[in-house]
Motif scaffolding. Structure first.
Motif, PDB file in Angstrom:
ATOM      1  N   ALA A 144       0.849  -1.189   0.000  1.00 29.77           N
ATOM      2  CA  ALA A 144       0.000   0.000   0.000  1.00 29.77           C
ATOM      3  C   ALA A 144       0.884   1.237   0.000  1.00 29.77           C
ATOM      4  O   ALA A 144       1.961   1.241   0.595  1.00 29.77           O
ATOM      5  N   ALA A 145       0.412   2.284  -0.667  1.00 31.81           N
ATOM      6  CA  ALA A 145       1.202   3.511  -0.773  1.00 31.81           C
ATOM      7  C   ALA A 145       0.291   4.721  -0.855  1.00 31.81           C
ATOM      8  O   ALA A 145      -0.861   4.627  -1.270  1.00 31.81           O
ATOM      9  N   ASN A 146       0.837   5.845  -0.455  1.00 30.89           N
ATOM     10  CA  ASN A 146       0.161   7.116  -0.683  1.00 30.89           C
ATOM     11  C   ASN A 146       0.863   7.777  -1.856  1.00 30.89           C
ATOM     12  O   ASN A 146       1.909   8.387  -1.710  1.00 30.89           O
ATOM     13  N   ASN A 147       0.289   7.632  -3.028  1.00 29.66           N
ATOM     14  CA  ASN A 147       0.840   8.248  -4.235  1.00 29.66           C
ATOM     15  C   ASN A 147       0.225   9.617  -4.495  1.00 29.66           C
ATOM     16  O   ASN A 147       0.477  10.223  -5.527  1.00 29.66           O
ATOM     17  N   GLY A 148      -0.589  10.089  -3.544  1.00 27.96           N
ATOM     18  CA  GLY A 148      -1.237  11.391  -3.701  1.00 27.96           C
ATOM     19  C   GLY A 148      -0.336  12.528  -3.240  1.00 27.96           C
ATOM     20  O   GLY A 148       0.831  12.333  -2.888  1.00 27.96           O
ATOM     21  N   THR A 149      -0.922  13.705  -3.194  1.00 24.37           N
ATOM     22  CA  THR A 149      -0.170  14.906  -2.818  1.00 24.37           C
ATOM     23  C   THR A 149      -0.502  15.409  -1.421  1.00 24.37           C
ATOM     24  O   THR A 149       0.064  16.401  -0.974  1.00 24.37           O
ATOM     25  N   THR A 150      -1.450  14.737  -0.738  1.00 26.17           N
ATOM     26  CA  THR A 150      -1.816  15.120   0.632  1.00 26.17           C
ATOM     27  C   THR A 150      -1.677  13.907   1.545  1.00 26.17           C
ATOM     28  O   THR A 150      -1.570  12.773   1.081  1.00 26.17           O
ATOM     29  N   ILE A 151      -1.718  14.150   2.845  1.00 28.04           N
ATOM     30  CA  ILE A 151      -1.646  13.059   3.814  1.00 28.04           C
ATOM     31  C   ILE A 151      -2.859  12.144   3.626  1.00 28.04           C
ATOM     32  O   ILE A 151      -3.981  12.620   3.451  1.00 28.04           O
ATOM     33  N   ALA A 152      -2.638  10.850   3.667  1.00 28.88           N
ATOM     34  CA  ALA A 152      -3.736   9.876   3.639  1.00 28.88           C
ATOM     35  C   ALA A 152      -4.035   9.493   5.085  1.00 28.88           C
ATOM     36  O   ALA A 152      -3.174   8.945   5.779  1.00 28.88           O
ATOM     37  N   HIS A 153      -5.225   9.841   5.558  1.00 31.93           N
ATOM     38  CA  HIS A 153      -5.670   9.478   6.904  1.00 31.93           C
ATOM     39  C   HIS A 153      -6.503   8.203   6.779  1.00 31.93           C
ATOM     40  O   HIS A 153      -7.496   8.180   6.051  1.00 31.93           O
ATOM     41  N   LEU A 154      -6.094   7.155   7.468  1.00 33.13           N
ATOM     42  CA  LEU A 154      -6.763   5.859   7.396  1.00 33.13           C
ATOM     43  C   LEU A 154      -7.261   5.441   8.770  1.00 33.13           C
ATOM     44  O   LEU A 154      -6.593   5.681   9.779  1.00 33.13           O
ATOM     45  N   ALA A 155      -8.394   4.774   8.798  1.00 34.78           N
ATOM     46  CA  ALA A 155      -8.887   4.090   9.990  1.00 34.78           C
ATOM     47  C   ALA A 155      -8.796   2.600   9.691  1.00 34.78           C
ATOM     48  O   ALA A 155      -9.372   2.124   8.713  1.00 34.78           O
ATOM     49  N   VAL A 156      -8.045   1.879  10.513  1.00 29.15           N
ATOM     50  CA  VAL A 156      -7.796   0.463  10.265  1.00 29.15           C
ATOM     51  C   VAL A 156      -8.258  -0.332  11.486  1.00 29.15           C
ATOM     52  O   VAL A 156      -7.933   0.020  12.620  1.00 29.15           O
ATOM     53  N   THR A 157      -9.016  -1.398  11.245  1.00 30.17           N
ATOM     54  CA  THR A 157      -9.448  -2.290  12.314  1.00 30.17           C
ATOM     55  C   THR A 157      -8.955  -3.692  12.002  1.00 30.17           C
ATOM     56  O   THR A 157      -9.234  -4.230  10.930  1.00 30.17           O
ATOM     57  N   TYR A 158      -8.205  -4.251  12.935  1.00 34.78           N
ATOM     58  CA  TYR A 158      -7.655  -5.597  12.811  1.00 34.78           C
ATOM     59  C   TYR A 158      -8.432  -6.517  13.746  1.00 34.78           C
ATOM     60  O   TYR A 158      -8.742  -6.142  14.876  1.00 34.78           O
ATOM     61  N   VAL A 159      -8.718  -7.724  13.293  1.00 33.90           N
ATOM     62  CA  VAL A 159      -9.311  -8.773  14.137  1.00 33.90           C
ATOM     63  C   VAL A 159      -8.291  -9.912  14.130  1.00 33.90           C
ATOM     64  O   VAL A 159      -8.245 -10.717  13.201  1.00 33.90           O
ATOM     65  N   ILE A 160      -7.472  -9.957  15.164  1.00 31.15           N
ATOM     66  CA  ILE A 160      -6.310 -10.837  15.175  1.00 31.15           C
ATOM     67  C   ILE A 160      -6.504 -11.961  16.194  1.00 31.15           C
ATOM     68  O   ILE A 160      -6.768 -11.687  17.371  1.00 31.15           O
ATOM     69  N   PRO A 161      -6.361 -13.220  15.769  1.00 28.10           N
ATOM     70  CA  PRO A 161      -6.438 -14.323  16.734  1.00 28.10           C
ATOM     71  C   PRO A 161      -5.376 -14.131  17.824  1.00 28.10           C
ATOM     72  O   PRO A 161      -4.256 -13.683  17.543  1.00 28.10           O
ATOM     73  N   GLU A 162      -5.763 -14.437  19.028  1.00 32.78           N
ATOM     74  CA  GLU A 162      -4.842 -14.268  20.157  1.00 32.78           C
ATOM     75  C   GLU A 162      -3.518 -14.972  19.873  1.00 32.78           C
ATOM     76  O   GLU A 162      -3.487 -16.133  19.460  1.00 32.78           O
ATOM     77  N   GLY A 163      -2.422 -14.240  20.036  1.00 34.31           N
ATOM     78  CA  GLY A 163      -1.099 -14.792  19.826  1.00 34.31           C
ATOM     79  C   GLY A 163      -0.566 -14.654  18.411  1.00 34.31           C
ATOM     80  O   GLY A 163       0.619 -14.862  18.162  1.00 34.31           O
ATOM     81  N   ALA A 164      -1.407 -14.280  17.455  1.00 35.25           N
ATOM     82  CA  ALA A 164      -0.965 -14.121  16.060  1.00 35.25           C
ATOM     83  C   ALA A 164      -0.355 -12.730  15.867  1.00 35.25           C
ATOM     84  O   ALA A 164      -0.681 -11.783  16.591  1.00 35.25           O
ATOM     85  N   ALA A 165       0.506 -12.604  14.872  1.00 37.12           N
ATOM     86  CA  ALA A 165       1.105 -11.310  14.555  1.00 37.12           C
ATOM     87  C   ALA A 165       0.076 -10.430  13.845  1.00 37.12           C
ATOM     88  O   ALA A 165      -0.714 -10.926  13.040  1.00 37.12           O
ATOM     89  N   ARG A 166       0.099  -9.149  14.146  1.00 37.57           N
ATOM     90  CA  ARG A 166      -0.813  -8.223  13.477  1.00 37.57           C
ATOM     91  C   ARG A 166      -0.407  -8.054  12.022  1.00 37.57           C
ATOM     92  O   ARG A 166      -1.240  -8.102  11.131  1.00 37.57           O
ATOM     93  N   THR A 167       0.868  -7.796  11.775  1.00 40.25           N
ATOM     94  CA  THR A 167       1.373  -7.578  10.419  1.00 40.25           C
ATOM     95  C   THR A 167       2.619  -8.398  10.188  1.00 40.25           C
ATOM     96  O   THR A 167       3.511  -8.425  11.039  1.00 40.25           O
TER      97      THR A 167
END
Length: 136
Positions: free
Chosen positions: A109-132
């Motif tokens: 993923a990238a911000n190829n635009g000319t302004t800041i990209a503001h994102l809201a991200v929600t992760y549903v991660i199994p207990e003990g698993a890595a987020r990313t």
């Protein structure tokens, strides 16, 4: 003299309270305005999960190299734009648009635009698993 001071204080407090209540009564309460919303079904196996909410700002030119997540993710672009690249190609999400990602979905993923990209991200991660997980 003391009684007069107390009486003046009570009058002043009463005046302030009445003026404050009157101003409060005249305020117009406004309902929240829903700017964007997306329904994205997720199928989860039994077990414990961590739900992580993240507000993420990507400066123009910022990118996240190929990666995936340990569980489903929902991304909403609040403002700016987000360019997502996967094995099917490239797509650009703009303000108010969302996408869902299944676990192990490899993408960059990238911000190829000319302004800041503001994102809201929600992760549903199994207990003990890595987020990313960064792909090497």
């Amino acid at each position: 003299m003391r009684i007069i001071a107390i009486a003046l204080l009570v009058c002043a407090c009463t005046f302030v309270a009445v003026v404050g209540l009157r101003a409060y009564g005249q305020m117009q309460l406004k309902a929240p305005l829903s700017v964007a919303m997306a329904d994205m079904p997720v199928n989860l196996a039994g077990g414990d999960y961590d739900i992580v909410n993240q507000l993420l700002d990507l400066m123009p030119g910022a990118y996240m190299r190929e990666h995936h997540h340990g569980g489903p993710v929902i991304v909403m672009v609040i403002s700016g734009e987000l360019t997502v690249t996967d094995n099917k190609g490239t797509r650009v999400l703009t303000s108010g648009q969302s996408m869902s990602e299944e676990a192990a979905y490899v993408h960059a993923a990238a911000n190829n635009g000319t302004t800041i990209a503001h994102l809201a991200v929600t992760y549903v991660i199994p207990e003990g698993a890595a987020r990313t997980i960064i792909v090497k």
